[in-house]
Write a protein that holds these residues in place. Sequence first.
Motif, short mmCIF file in Angstrom:
data_model
loop_
_atom_site.label_atom_id
_atom_site.label_comp_id
_atom_site.label_asym_id
_atom_site.label_seq_id
_atom_site.Cartn_x
_atom_site.Cartn_y
_atom_site.Cartn_z
N ALA A 117 0.84 -1.21 0.00
CA ALA A 117 0.00 0.00 0.00
C ALA A 117 0.87 1.25 0.00
N SER A 118 0.30 2.34 -0.48
CA SER A 118 0.98 3.63 -0.41
C SER A 118 0.06 4.62 0.28
N ARG A 119 0.65 5.66 0.83
CA ARG A 119 -0.11 6.69 1.54
C ARG A 119 0.25 8.04 0.96
N ALA A 120 -0.41 9.06 1.45
CA ALA A 120 -0.24 10.46 1.03
C ALA A 120 -0.89 10.63 -0.34
N GLY A 121 -0.14 10.95 -1.38
CA GLY A 121 -0.74 11.22 -2.68
C GLY A 121 -1.46 12.56 -2.67
N HIS A 122 -0.77 13.57 -2.14
CA HIS A 122 -1.34 14.91 -2.08
C HIS A 122 -0.22 15.95 -1.89
N ALA A 123 -0.60 17.20 -2.01
CA ALA A 123 0.28 18.32 -1.69
C ALA A 123 -0.49 19.26 -0.78
N LEU A 124 0.24 20.01 0.01
CA LEU A 124 -0.38 20.99 0.90
C LEU A 124 -0.02 22.39 0.44
N LYS A 125 -0.99 23.27 0.44
CA LYS A 125 -0.78 24.64 -0.07
C LYS A 125 0.07 25.48 0.87
N THR A 126 -0.17 25.39 2.18
CA THR A 126 0.54 26.24 3.14
C THR A 126 1.18 25.49 4.30
N CYS A 127 0.70 24.31 4.59
CA CYS A 127 1.18 23.55 5.75
C CYS A 127 2.56 22.94 5.49
N GLN A 128 3.43 23.04 6.49
CA GLN A 128 4.74 22.40 6.47
C GLN A 128 4.64 21.11 7.28
N GLN A 129 5.42 20.11 6.90
CA GLN A 129 5.40 18.85 7.64
C GLN A 129 6.81 18.33 7.87
N PHE A 130 6.92 17.46 8.87
CA PHE A 130 8.19 16.82 9.23
C PHE A 130 7.87 15.36 9.50
N LEU A 131 8.41 14.45 8.69
CA LEU A 131 8.12 13.02 8.79
C LEU A 131 9.28 12.28 9.44
N ILE A 132 8.94 11.34 10.33
CA ILE A 132 9.94 10.55 11.04
C ILE A 132 9.52 9.09 11.00
N ALA A 133 10.47 8.20 10.70
CA ALA A 133 10.23 6.76 10.80
C ALA A 133 10.46 6.37 12.26
N MET A 134 9.40 6.31 13.03
CA MET A 134 9.52 5.98 14.44
C MET A 134 9.91 4.52 14.63
N SER A 135 9.49 3.69 13.69
CA SER A 135 9.80 2.27 13.70
C SER A 135 9.80 1.79 12.26
N GLY A 136 10.68 0.87 11.93
CA GLY A 136 10.71 0.34 10.57
C GLY A 136 11.22 1.36 9.57
N SER A 137 10.76 1.23 8.34
CA SER A 137 11.24 2.11 7.28
C SER A 137 10.17 2.30 6.21
N PHE A 138 10.36 3.33 5.39
CA PHE A 138 9.49 3.61 4.26
C PHE A 138 10.19 4.61 3.36
N ASP A 139 9.68 4.74 2.14
CA ASP A 139 10.21 5.70 1.17
C ASP A 139 9.24 6.85 1.00
N VAL A 140 9.78 8.04 0.80
CA VAL A 140 8.98 9.23 0.52
C VAL A 140 9.48 9.81 -0.80
N VAL A 141 8.57 9.92 -1.77
CA VAL A 141 8.91 10.54 -3.05
C VAL A 141 8.28 11.92 -3.07
N LEU A 142 9.13 12.95 -3.23
CA LEU A 142 8.68 14.34 -3.27
C LEU A 142 8.75 14.85 -4.71
N ASP A 143 7.81 15.71 -5.07
CA ASP A 143 7.68 16.20 -6.44
C ASP A 143 7.24 17.66 -6.37
N ASP A 144 8.04 18.55 -6.98
CA ASP A 144 7.69 19.98 -6.97
C ASP A 144 7.02 20.41 -8.27
N GLY A 145 6.64 19.44 -9.11
CA GLY A 145 6.01 19.74 -10.38
C GLY A 145 6.98 19.77 -11.53
N TYR A 146 8.27 19.73 -11.23
CA TYR A 146 9.32 19.76 -12.25
C TYR A 146 10.30 18.60 -12.10
#
Length: 137
Positions: free
Chosen positions: A46-75
């Motif tokens: 499964a995958s999660r997220a699949g969105h962008a936020l207009k003004t909110c900033q976020q900070f992601l932490i792998a508290m346990s285990g691991s995962f990949d985060v793919v970021l895209d700025d449109g370019y």
Amino acid sequence: MLNNCQIIELPKINDPRGNLTFIETDKHVPFNIQRVFYLYDVPGGASRAGHALKTCQQFLIAMSGSFDVVLDDGYQQKKFHLNRSYYGLYICPMIWREIDNFSSGSVCMVLASAFYNENDYYREYQEFLTSVRSEQQ
């Protein structure tokens, strides 16, 4: 904008009884923390997220285990692998994110600069692209 997104190393206090890491507003994360939530029990494949936020900033932490985060700025896109609880990924506004490749038992904690607001989300990638590219002109 993608260059503003980065891995930030958090303080780690080593102790034979167990390590301790802490996070302070405007010291370790560049915003005032308004909301904390976490993802867990994500089914394999499964995958999660699949969105962008207009003004909110976020900070992601792998508290346990691991995962990949793919970021895209449109370019361009950039992939981060999170697997240590003393590293976090800062994501600035207007960045599309996908989270996948969750290991068994992984927990993703998210610190956010704002309370939940559905109006702050781009949930359709094409709408996000249109907005990003219109701002660049």
